[in-house]
Design a protein around this motif. Structure first.
Motif, PDB file in Angstrom:
ATOM      1  N   ALA A 138       0.698  -1.163   0.446  1.00 29.24           N
ATOM      2  CA  ALA A 138      -0.348   0.147   0.230  1.00 29.24           C
ATOM      3  C   ALA A 138       0.851   1.549  -0.093  1.00 29.24           C
ATOM      4  CB  ALA A 138      -1.153  -0.349   1.201  1.00 29.24           C
ATOM      5  N   SER A 139       0.371   1.946  -0.557  1.00 31.70           N
ATOM      6  CA  SER A 139       0.939   3.283  -0.415  1.00 31.70           C
ATOM      7  C   SER A 139       1.354   4.114   0.469  1.00 31.70           C
ATOM      8  CB  SER A 139       0.491   4.179  -1.368  1.00 31.70           C
ATOM      9  OG  SER A 139       1.418   6.188  -1.823  1.00 31.70           O
ATOM     10  N   TRP A 140       2.553   4.577   0.659  1.00 30.83           N
ATOM     11  CA  TRP A 140       2.879   5.610   1.973  1.00 30.83           C
ATOM     12  C   TRP A 140       2.182   6.351   2.007  1.00 30.83           C
ATOM     13  CZ3 TRP A 140       5.672   5.239   6.394  1.00 30.83           C
ATOM     14  CH2 TRP A 140       6.214   6.454   7.151  1.00 30.83           C
ATOM     15  N   VAL A 141       1.807   7.372   1.097  1.00 29.01           N
ATOM     16  CA  VAL A 141       1.555   9.007   1.240  1.00 29.01           C
ATOM     17  C   VAL A 141       0.015   8.912   1.311  1.00 29.01           C
ATOM     18  CG1 VAL A 141       2.466   9.746  -0.571  1.00 29.01           C
ATOM     19  CG2 VAL A 141       0.725   8.279  -0.807  1.00 29.01           C
ATOM     20  N   THR A 142      -0.946   7.502   1.903  1.00 21.85           N
ATOM     21  CA  THR A 142      -2.359   7.430   2.085  1.00 21.85           C
ATOM     22  C   THR A 142      -2.269   7.668   3.688  1.00 21.85           C
ATOM     23  OG1 THR A 142      -1.569   4.748   2.687  1.00 21.85           O
ATOM     24  CG2 THR A 142      -3.083   5.221   0.265  1.00 21.85           C
ATOM     25  N   LEU A 143      -1.569   7.579   4.458  1.00 14.25           N
ATOM     26  CA  LEU A 143      -0.701   7.601   5.630  1.00 14.25           C
ATOM     27  C   LEU A 143      -0.833   9.106   6.441  1.00 14.25           C
ATOM     28  CD1 LEU A 143       2.143   5.051   6.651  1.00 14.25           C
ATOM     29  CD2 LEU A 143      -0.502   4.773   6.571  1.00 14.25           C
ATOM     30  N   ARG A 144      -1.509   9.031   7.302  1.00 11.84           N
ATOM     31  CA  ARG A 144      -1.635  10.751   7.878  1.00 11.84           C
ATOM     32  C   ARG A 144      -0.062  10.964   8.219  1.00 11.84           C
ATOM     33  NH1 ARG A 144      -5.754   7.924  10.466  1.00 11.84           N
ATOM     34  NH2 ARG A 144      -4.583   8.145  12.462  1.00 11.84           N
ATOM     35  N   ASP A 145       0.463  11.713   8.606  1.00 10.57           N
ATOM     36  CA  ASP A 145       1.229  12.997   8.792  1.00 10.57           C
ATOM     37  C   ASP A 145       1.934  11.607  10.485  1.00 10.57           C
ATOM     38  OD1 ASP A 145       1.676  13.759   6.648  1.00 10.57           O
ATOM     39  OD2 ASP A 145       0.702  15.839   7.416  1.00 10.57           O
ATOM     40  N   ASP A 146       0.948  11.786  10.814  1.00  8.43           N
ATOM     41  CA  ASP A 146       1.080  11.317  12.318  1.00  8.43           C
ATOM     42  C   ASP A 146       1.741  10.114  12.530  1.00  8.43           C
ATOM     43  OD1 ASP A 146      -1.461  11.243  11.541  1.00  8.43           O
ATOM     44  OD2 ASP A 146      -2.062  10.488  13.870  1.00  8.43           O
ATOM     45  N   GLU A 147       0.654   9.164  11.327  1.00  2.24           N
ATOM     46  CA  GLU A 147       0.972   7.551  11.576  1.00  2.24           C
ATOM     47  C   GLU A 147       2.238   7.399  10.942  1.00  2.24           C
ATOM     48  OE1 GLU A 147      -3.340   6.254  10.667  1.00  2.24           O
ATOM     49  OE2 GLU A 147      -2.723   6.982   8.796  1.00  2.24           O
ATOM     50  N   GLN A 148       3.011   8.383   9.734  1.00  2.00           N
ATOM     51  CA  GLN A 148       3.901   8.146   8.907  1.00  2.00           C
ATOM     52  C   GLN A 148       5.414   8.822  10.351  1.00  2.00           C
ATOM     53  OE1 GLN A 148       4.342  11.329   5.703  1.00  2.00           O
ATOM     54  NE2 GLN A 148       2.967   9.810   4.337  1.00  2.00           N
ATOM     55  N   GLN A 149       4.743   9.404  11.030  1.00  2.00           N
ATOM     56  CA  GLN A 149       5.475   9.758  12.096  1.00  2.00           C
ATOM     57  C   GLN A 149       6.112   8.448  13.317  1.00  2.00           C
ATOM     58  OE1 GLN A 149       8.259  12.467  12.363  1.00  2.00           O
ATOM     59  NE2 GLN A 149       8.843  11.571  13.845  1.00  2.00           N
ATOM     60  N   PHE A 150       4.854   8.106  13.502  1.00  2.00           N
ATOM     61  CA  PHE A 150       4.757   6.552  14.866  1.00  2.00           C
ATOM     62  C   PHE A 150       5.562   5.821  13.904  1.00  2.00           C
ATOM     63  CE2 PHE A 150       3.023   2.848  16.050  1.00  2.00           C
ATOM     64  CZ  PHE A 150       3.034   2.672  17.036  1.00  2.00           C
ATOM     65  N   MET A 151       5.377   6.008  12.636  1.00  2.00           N
ATOM     66  CA  MET A 151       6.296   4.072  12.064  1.00  2.00           C
ATOM     67  C   MET A 151       7.713   4.770  11.887  1.00  2.00           C
ATOM     68  SD  MET A 151       4.542   2.670  10.136  1.00  2.00           S
ATOM     69  CE  MET A 151       2.647   1.929  10.068  1.00  2.00           C
ATOM     70  N   ILE A 152       8.127   5.735  11.482  1.00  2.00           N
ATOM     71  CA  ILE A 152       9.483   6.186  12.150  1.00  2.00           C
ATOM     72  C   ILE A 152      10.088   6.160  13.065  1.00  2.00           C
ATOM     73  CG2 ILE A 152      11.483   8.516  11.734  1.00  2.00           C
ATOM     74  CD1 ILE A 152       9.539   9.773   8.869  1.00  2.00           C
ATOM     75  N   ASP A 153       8.783   6.820  14.442  1.00  2.00           N
ATOM     76  CA  ASP A 153       9.369   6.308  15.701  1.00  2.00           C
ATOM     77  C   ASP A 153       9.700   5.238  15.746  1.00  2.00           C
ATOM     78  OD1 ASP A 153       9.955   9.395  16.183  1.00  2.00           O
ATOM     79  OD2 ASP A 153       7.468   9.631  16.710  1.00  2.00           O
ATOM     80  N   ALA A 154       9.233   4.571  15.721  1.00  5.13           N
ATOM     81  CA  ALA A 154       9.578   2.804  15.753  1.00  5.13           C
ATOM     82  C   ALA A 154      10.648   2.325  15.461  1.00  5.13           C
ATOM     83  CB  ALA A 154       8.157   2.164  15.527  1.00  5.13           C
TER      84      ALA A 154
END
Length: 770
Positions: A336-352
């Motif tokens: 699935a496309s990364w751009v479908t995630l909200r900004d806070d969801e993307q940041q959660f992935m990066i924080d992980a």
């Protein structure tokens, strides 16, 4: 009259408060094969395309905006001053890019690799250059068709200077272009592309439609460069027990091979030779370290796993690389496309993956300090390095023990809270082991030939197990047939009831179950929590259908629940197949917190006693979550009780063995590492309820994390002990954080945490970095 307003007024179109737009996609500039310029370029990775009116009658624009800016609405006449000149239409300062809608653009819609694409000519570029708006898969086909109908009507109005009201699609056929029309200015180019398509198709086993071949030929066949930066390349040397610099300032590149397929490539800046080329997947054990601005990862090479490291020259290059890497890893895992995630969801992935420190922990020093290495596991003899699950065979004269071991291997274990017992499943048998304080677990008895209470001869192989009523009752599920639950009376040693759960006379398959509260097994409560793929409910064995109607939470769509856990206060955590976690304060209500998915299914889920920490076990790592709200209106509450603010999410932390240790594991065992369910230590005899340690295993290696050190990113936060066979499961002894119990294929072992060695000693590697 505005065409967009007319379109919106149609009953079959969108409601009047919506824009004509595609809400999510990526804008690419596609270069002509004859162009001397650079390769294809992603101009904007997360944008909206909308239709806007200009100040001139019958003229409209395609407008590219950042996600979230589409709410500005349609431009009024006085917001844009333009003349009937194409070059002057790209003046809207609120847009990232805009294009006058004209039939010269040859705007067309097609599918490429399952993704819908809107394309049009780049009139200012070289012949054959074009723009592609690659639509996110989440956008409905109906929305895309509505958008294209609006485009055709805009082209009609510009050409004929009259209203398109009441026109149908058949009236607009002259504006419906196919992809080949984008290259009609250069017949030679079109011929070249067709030839390429024919060559491409000749390599296939089956002939395919020429249009499909043509589209494949237009797709970039070579890997596409997404990002690159300079970084030092280092290689871990097992002989020297350290990392060695191989190339200074190499080119680290991220490439796209195909949809959902990406590579990390490292090239020497001097020789231009490729030094590392590996697919971006979970199997490379990527580990980012902010303190050293580095990425460490594993690569299979000639039947040997090598550990490489990239050290970045600046924080910016590190963070930029990390964000691209996480995007590629997410898309590979989730398709699935990364751009479908909200900004806070993307940041959660990066924080992980960013190894954040988790502060504000008050762990008692006497509970968290490292223990000395002077004590050995209770079943190690003569200081042997490897713990053998057959060391105790000479003491096993009991014929019952021999029958218990007669067939199969131990597959699961459940530790009792009230009595110091371990129940170990092995086929259709349960072995009962008693755990004395200072000796190895002693075999007590076996419950053999476990079978259904109602279906004569139906054997049951215990999978999920839960104790009740002070260790006198066991609720179990057959791992080979999960449709029913079974109640076993441990005092009699047999199944006394078969339960088929129903809701409104329809069968309700149970995926998992848990006590109402973390230590509910010690109470007299007969009820417990059940989980189906799309519902949460309370089970009461006294009811005819076994399900409590007033405490039933059903989701309309299939949520794919898989795991469930509770806290001491009865709060509930439930996880889905893709790794989402929902936190509830009470059964039957909506979740207070939704923790985004990383895309990996959990094999286990548990909570700390106080509910502050949630621990999920994945195949390749553990995910530790601090669900205490640190800021905002609900500060100091737990995510079970209150919701996190939009800009404040639970702090995620991945726990895994370091890449060089995972490489050692692969090289030593020849197999892939898989974590068994991780558990927190439990000690209800202390005032504080925070855990002090985490236990799990990978293959034959038992692992303990010092909890406080793990939160602070201490590289020596885990210690290891090796057995000579793979560990099935492990857990801390109840109310004793310094004793751990492991089920092995043919035995049960108990060891002190003092017996665990530092990873550097067990794996013969050092902890120093670069």
């Amino acid at each position: 009259m505005n065409i967009i307003k007319r379109l919106l007024s149609n009953a079959n179109q969108a409601s009047a408060d919506e824009l004509i737009l595609i809400p999510s996609g990526q804008l690419y500039l596609i270069r002509s094969p004859k162009s001397p310029k650079s390769e294809n370029e992603c101009l904007f990775s997360d944008v909206v395309v909308s239709i806007r009116e200009t100040s001139l009658p019958f003229n409209y624009q395609l407008s590219i905006n950042k996600t979230g800016e589409e709410g500005q609405g349609i431009l009024d006449d006085d917001e844009l001053d333009a003349s009937d000149n194409e070059e002057e239409f790209d003046t809207d300062t609120s847009s990232l890019k805009s294009f006058l809608i004209d039939e010269k653009l040859k705007i067309c819609l097609f599918q490429k690799h399952g993704t819908y694409v809107i394309a049009w000519k780049d009139l200012d570029g070289d012949i054959g250059d074009m723009f592609e708006f690659r639509i996110d898969p989440s956008v409905s086909v109906e929305s895309i068709n509505q958008f294209m109908l609006a485009v055709y009507k805009c082209e009609y109005e510009r050409k004929y200077k009259k209203s398109s009201l009441n026109l149908k699609l058949e009236d607009l056929q002259e504006f419906v272009f196919d992809r080949e029309s984008l290259f009609d200015d250069d017949p030679d180019l079109l011929s070249t592309l067709r030839t390429s398509a024919n060559i491409h198709s000749s390599k296939a086993v089956d002939d395919s439609d020429s249009d499909d071949n043509f589209e494949d030929a237009l797709e970039v066949t070579d890997p596409k460069l997404l990002f690159y930066t300079n970084a030092d390349l280092l290689l871990y040397d097992e002989v020297k027990n350290d990392y060695e610099l191989k190339v200074s300032s190499a080119f680290a590149r991220i490439l796209q091979n195909d949809v959902w397929s990406y590579n990390l490539e490292v090239i020497s800046s001097e020789t231009k030779k490729t030094l590392v080329d590996v697919s971006i997947t979970n199997s490379i054990d990527a580990a980012f370290d902010f303190d050293s601005l580095s990425l460490t990862f594993n690569v299979d090479s000639d039947s040997l796993v090598l550990t490489w490291a990239l050290q970045f020259p600046s924080r910016k290059s590190y963070e930029d690389f990390q964000q691209w890497f996480m995007k590629c890893l997410y898309e590979t895992n989730n398709k699935a496309s990364w751009v479908t995630l909200r900004d806070d969801e993307q940041q959660f992935m990066i924080d992980a993956i960013n190894n954040l420190k988790i502060d504000e922990m008050d762990v008692d020093e006497d509970e968290s300090e490292d223990e000395s290495d002077d004590e050995k596991p209770s079943n190690i003899r003569n200081n042997k390095l490897f713990v053998s699950d057959s060391d105790s065979d000479e003491d096993d004269e009991n014929g019952l023990m021999k029958r218990f071991r007669a067939s199969g291997v131990n597959s699961g274990m459940k530790l009792a809270y009230k009595d110091e017992l371990a129940f170990v499943s092995r086929g259709d048998k349960l072995g009962v082991f008693r755990m004395d304080q200072d000796s190895k677990p002693q075999f007590s008895t076996a419950i053999e030939n476990i079978s259904s209470a109602t279906k004569k001869g139906k054997s049951i192989n215990p999978g999920n197990m839960m104790l009740q009523k002070g260790d006198t009752i066991m609720i179990l599920q057959d791992k080979n047939d999960k449709d029913k639950l079974y109640k076993m009376d441990l005092e009699y040693g047999k199944v006394v009831e078969d339960w088929e759960l129903k809701k409104n006379n329809s069968e309700l398959p149970v995926v998992n179950f848990a006590p109402n509260e973390k230590f509910g097994e010690l109470t007299e409560d007969q009820t417990f929590l059940g989980l189906s793929h799309q519902s949460l409910f309370r089970v009461d064995p006294r009811l005819r259908e076994k399900v409590v109607d007033s405490e039933f939470k059903q989701y309309k769509t299939k949520t794919n629940f898989t795991q469930i856990a509770t806290t001491e206060d009865g709060y509930i955590a439930a996880s889905t197949k893709n790794g989402e976690i929902k936190l509830y304060d009470k059964l039957g209500k909506n979740a207070k917190t939704l923790i985004p998915a990383l895309g990996d299914e959990f094999v286990g889920l548990t909570t700390s006693d106080d509910g502050r920490f949630v621990l999920a076990t994945c195949d390749k790592y553990l995910l530790l979550l601090d669900v205490k709200i640190k800021q905002g209106r609900n500060k100091n509450s737990l995510g079970f009780e209150k919701s996190f603010d939009k800009d404040s999410k639970p702090v995620p932390k991945k726990l895994s063995l370091r890449p060089e240790h995972l490489a050692y594991f692969r090289n030593a065992t020849g197999s892939e590492p898989h974590f068994t369910k991780a558990n927190f230590s439990i000690n209800r005899n202390t005032k504080k309820k925070e855990p002090t340690a985490i236990v799990t295993s990978v293959g034959p290696f038992a692992i303990i994390w010092n909890f406080k050190k793990a939160l602070q990113n201490d590289s020596a936060s885990y210690s290891i002990m090796r057995y000579d066979s793979n560990i099935t499961s492990g857990d801390f002894k109840f109310n004793d954080s310094k004793k751990v119990v492991f089920a092995l294929p043919n035995d049960v072992s108990m060891a002190s945490n003092r017996a665990f060695k530092k990873a550097s000693e067990q794996f013969s590697v050092v902890d120093s970095r670069y």
